[in-house]
Design a protein around this motif. Structure first.
Motif, PDB file in Angstrom:
ATOM      1  N   GLY A  60      -3.606 -10.418 -21.684  1.00 26.63           N
ATOM      2  CA  GLY A  60      -5.097 -10.207 -22.379  1.00 26.63           C
ATOM      3  C   GLY A  60      -5.914  -9.764 -21.161  1.00 26.63           C
ATOM      4  O   GLY A  60      -7.018 -10.348 -21.243  1.00 26.63           O
ATOM      5  N   ALA A  61      -5.670  -8.696 -20.673  1.00 23.44           N
ATOM      6  CA  ALA A  61      -6.861  -7.593 -19.870  1.00 23.44           C
ATOM      7  C   ALA A  61      -7.498  -6.737 -21.339  1.00 23.44           C
ATOM      8  O   ALA A  61      -6.816  -5.826 -21.881  1.00 23.44           O
ATOM      9  CB  ALA A  61      -5.584  -6.640 -19.084  1.00 23.44           C
ATOM     10  N   VAL A  71      -6.403   1.470 -24.017  1.00 20.46           N
ATOM     11  CA  VAL A  71      -5.219   2.452 -24.448  1.00 20.46           C
ATOM     12  C   VAL A  71      -4.852   2.575 -26.232  1.00 20.46           C
ATOM     13  O   VAL A  71      -4.173   2.973 -26.389  1.00 20.46           O
ATOM     14  CB  VAL A  71      -3.771   1.110 -23.727  1.00 20.46           C
ATOM     15  N   LEU A  72      -5.991   1.612 -26.392  1.00 23.40           N
ATOM     16  CA  LEU A  72      -6.282   1.953 -27.430  1.00 23.40           C
ATOM     17  C   LEU A  72      -5.978   3.049 -28.164  1.00 23.40           C
ATOM     18  O   LEU A  72      -6.572   3.724 -29.232  1.00 23.40           O
ATOM     19  CB  LEU A  72      -7.756   1.285 -28.027  1.00 23.40           C
ATOM     20  N   GLU A  73      -6.907   3.689 -27.488  1.00 22.30           N
ATOM     21  CA  GLU A  73      -7.694   5.925 -27.140  1.00 22.30           C
ATOM     22  C   GLU A  73      -6.699   6.078 -27.154  1.00 22.30           C
ATOM     23  O   GLU A  73      -6.976   7.865 -27.477  1.00 22.30           O
ATOM     24  CB  GLU A  73      -8.450   5.721 -26.339  1.00 22.30           C
ATOM     25  N   ALA A  74      -5.173   5.689 -26.783  1.00 16.09           N
ATOM     26  CA  ALA A  74      -4.711   6.841 -26.560  1.00 16.09           C
ATOM     27  C   ALA A  74      -3.099   6.857 -27.775  1.00 16.09           C
ATOM     28  O   ALA A  74      -2.590   6.743 -27.808  1.00 16.09           O
ATOM     29  CB  ALA A  74      -3.257   6.311 -26.021  1.00 16.09           C
ATOM     30  N   LEU A  75      -3.371   5.172 -28.853  1.00 18.55           N
ATOM     31  CA  LEU A  75      -2.916   5.257 -30.565  1.00 18.55           C
ATOM     32  C   LEU A  75      -2.656   6.692 -31.000  1.00 18.55           C
ATOM     33  O   LEU A  75      -4.052   7.684 -31.105  1.00 18.55           O
ATOM     34  CB  LEU A  75      -3.362   4.388 -30.462  1.00 18.55           C
ATOM     35  N   VAL A 108      -5.407 -13.709 -25.289  1.00 20.68           N
ATOM     36  CA  VAL A 108      -6.940 -13.829 -24.652  1.00 20.68           C
ATOM     37  C   VAL A 108      -7.618 -14.164 -23.559  1.00 20.68           C
ATOM     38  O   VAL A 108      -7.073 -14.471 -23.159  1.00 20.68           O
ATOM     39  CB  VAL A 108      -6.307 -15.772 -25.686  1.00 20.68           C
ATOM     40  N   PRO A 109      -8.273 -12.930 -23.591  1.00 19.99           N
ATOM     41  CA  PRO A 109      -8.785 -12.787 -22.076  1.00 19.99           C
ATOM     42  C   PRO A 109      -9.959 -13.960 -21.796  1.00 19.99           C
ATOM     43  O   PRO A 109     -10.645 -14.209 -22.941  1.00 19.99           O
ATOM     44  CB  PRO A 109      -9.459 -11.711 -22.322  1.00 19.99           C
ATOM     45  N   GLY A 110      -9.970 -14.061 -21.070  1.00 16.37           N
ATOM     46  CA  GLY A 110     -10.949 -14.837 -19.953  1.00 16.37           C
ATOM     47  C   GLY A 110     -12.264 -14.675 -20.557  1.00 16.37           C
ATOM     48  O   GLY A 110     -12.663 -13.476 -20.452  1.00 16.37           O
ATOM     49  N   GLY A 160     -17.750 -10.129 -17.872  1.00 17.39           N
ATOM     50  CA  GLY A 160     -18.825  -9.370 -18.344  1.00 17.39           C
ATOM     51  C   GLY A 160     -18.571  -8.689 -19.065  1.00 17.39           C
ATOM     52  O   GLY A 160     -17.113  -8.392 -19.053  1.00 17.39           O
ATOM     53  N   PRO A 161     -19.109  -7.454 -19.735  1.00 21.91           N
ATOM     54  CA  PRO A 161     -18.789  -6.119 -20.368  1.00 21.91           C
ATOM     55  C   PRO A 161     -18.451  -5.622 -20.102  1.00 21.91           C
ATOM     56  O   PRO A 161     -18.507  -5.752 -18.242  1.00 21.91           O
ATOM     57  CB  PRO A 161     -20.628  -5.931 -21.114  1.00 21.91           C
ATOM     58  N   VAL A 162     -17.892  -4.734 -20.669  1.00 22.62           N
ATOM     59  CA  VAL A 162     -16.545  -3.480 -19.455  1.00 22.62           C
ATOM     60  C   VAL A 162     -17.537  -2.099 -19.713  1.00 22.62           C
ATOM     61  O   VAL A 162     -17.504  -2.039 -21.341  1.00 22.62           O
ATOM     62  CB  VAL A 162     -15.660  -3.173 -19.137  1.00 22.62           C
ATOM     63  N   ASP A 163     -17.390  -0.775 -19.329  1.00 26.45           N
ATOM     64  CA  ASP A 163     -17.552   0.224 -20.808  1.00 26.45           C
ATOM     65  C   ASP A 163     -16.515   1.369 -21.351  1.00 26.45           C
ATOM     66  O   ASP A 163     -15.576   1.213 -20.943  1.00 26.45           O
ATOM     67  CB  ASP A 163     -18.118   1.082 -19.438  1.00 26.45           C
ATOM     68  N   ILE A 164     -16.336   1.188 -22.473  1.00 25.99           N
ATOM     69  CA  ILE A 164     -15.582   1.974 -23.151  1.00 25.99           C
ATOM     70  C   ILE A 164     -15.843   2.782 -24.095  1.00 25.99           C
ATOM     71  O   ILE A 164     -17.424   2.315 -24.853  1.00 25.99           O
ATOM     72  CB  ILE A 164     -14.792   0.887 -24.371  1.00 25.99           C
TER      73      ILE A 164
END
Ligand code: BGC
Ligand code: ZN
Length: 361
Positions: A253-254, A261-265, A276-278, A281-285
């Protein structure tokens, strides 16, 4: 009879002592004596009054959606269950919209409208009580050999539904290679997912924050999978150890971790999101890097929730298999057993792996 409930308006939790015992009236119905009920993150969200909804006309919602019970009565039309048998009820019930083709096909886990109901979560009382009644079509028979751990079936269905879809999607690879699987998170959903993936023949790596000495890491080793602690290894180091990441099963949920980790797929990889994350706010990806990879490496990201009958059946047969292969590891998943009068404790303080409310033996 007793039932463990959340009162959203009063913002409190409590045992209802005079919850009416349900009667079996439907010829296709089954009455269960509840044996045990698991507590999970969804219950915690409901108990924080962030999620969940009582049935119409009630000021409280009886909690509990992960359970196993013993049949005490079965209607005359019920074929596959008789008194003394064990059964696991499914969670979701269909919406009423005539054009919801998913619900009309018995696949309310893919409901289009969002007007489904869920026992112990949304507009239907749950299983944290002494007896329940439901239609046999929502019940799954369970062998006695897994009686003590069958409460783990429902959280295992999350992985099973994910893996059913993984197999379907990866039919796009005619050589069938989907070998290296990374599990994010070593809570109950992650560990059960790791067992399901190991059992299905994956090389499994569990990446989580607990140290190598933790109980979760020990369970991972017991099933012949590899534990990698995020306290010791970065995502890049983890990816280098795994090789081509064919599958990620996310169970934390994080959201930030998931997208990092998606960047390492790897090439032709599949990323299954279940947490299901709470609301944060937005984060940089790095969206350009993610999109570039997704296209240039034929990747696929899939979200999955709830489970159909197929996933319940697989979960029951897989758990039976795991329990034969890894009895200690499966037993070690259940870390606390509480009587109903203390049901709020494992909800309010998360300790151990899977805590359960034991209603009967
Ligand atoms: C349950 C699912 C349910 C979901 C959303 C999960 O904890 O396992 O059955 O669909 O919560 O309410
Ligand atoms: Zn749950």
């Amino acid at each position: 009879m007793k039932a463990a409930a959340v009162f959203p308006d009063k913002k409190s939790l409590g045992v209802v002592n005079d919850f009416p015992q349900p009667k079996l009236t439907d010829a296709a119905g089954v009455k269960l004596r509840i044996l045990s009920v698991g507590v999970c993150g969804t219950d915690r969200e409901i108990a924080s009054f962030d999620y969940g909804e009582p049935p119409k006309g009630f000021e409280y919602l009886v909690l509990g959606h992960e359970t196993v019970g013993e049949v005490v009565e079965a209607g005359p039309e019920v074929q596959n269950l008789k008194p003394g048998d064990l059964a696991i009820p499914m969670v979701r019930r269909p919406c009423n919209h005539p054009d919801c083709v998913a619900c009309r096909s018995g696949r309310q886990d893919f409901c289009y409208t969002g007007d489904y109901k869920e026992r112990g979560i949304k507009e239907l009382h749950g299983f944290m009580t002494e007896f329940i009644v439901d239609e046999a079509m929502y019940m799954n028979p369970v062998p006695q050999t897994i009686r003590d751990v069958a409460v783990l079936v429902e959280p295992l269905t999350i992985a099973e539904k994910g893996l059913i879809q993984v197999r379907e999607i990866q039919q796009r690879l005619p050589w069938g290679r989907t070998r290296n699987g990374v599990v994010l998170g070593a809570g109950p959903v992650g560990l059960l997912g790791a067992m399901a993936m190991k059992h299905a023949g994956f090389d499994v790596f569990v990446y989580s924050r607990e140290p190598q000495t933790s109980v979760s890491a020990q369970i991972v080793k017991k099933i012949g999978a590899t534990y990698i602690s995020s306290a010791e290894k970065s995502i890049d180091q983890m990816a280098a150890q795994v090789g081509n990441i064919d599958l990620v099963y996310e169970a934390t949920g994080a959201s930030q971790l998931a997208f990092e980790v998606l960047e390492a797929l790897g090439s032709n990889g599949l990323f299954v999101l279940t947490g299901v994350p709470g609301r944060h706010g937005p984060v940089d990806i790095n969206t350009a890097s993610i999109m570039r990879n997704m296209v240039l490496k034929n990747q696929c990201v899939l979200g999955t929730v709830n489970a159909g009958k197929d996933a319940f059946e697989r979960a029951i047969s897989d758990l039976t298999g795991f329990y034969q292969k890894w009895p200690e590891a499966v037993d070690a998943l259940i870390t606390g057993r509480y009587p109903i009068d203390r049901f709020a404790e494992p909800i309010e303080n998360q300790t151990g792996i899977k805590n359960i409310v034991q209603m009967a033996k």
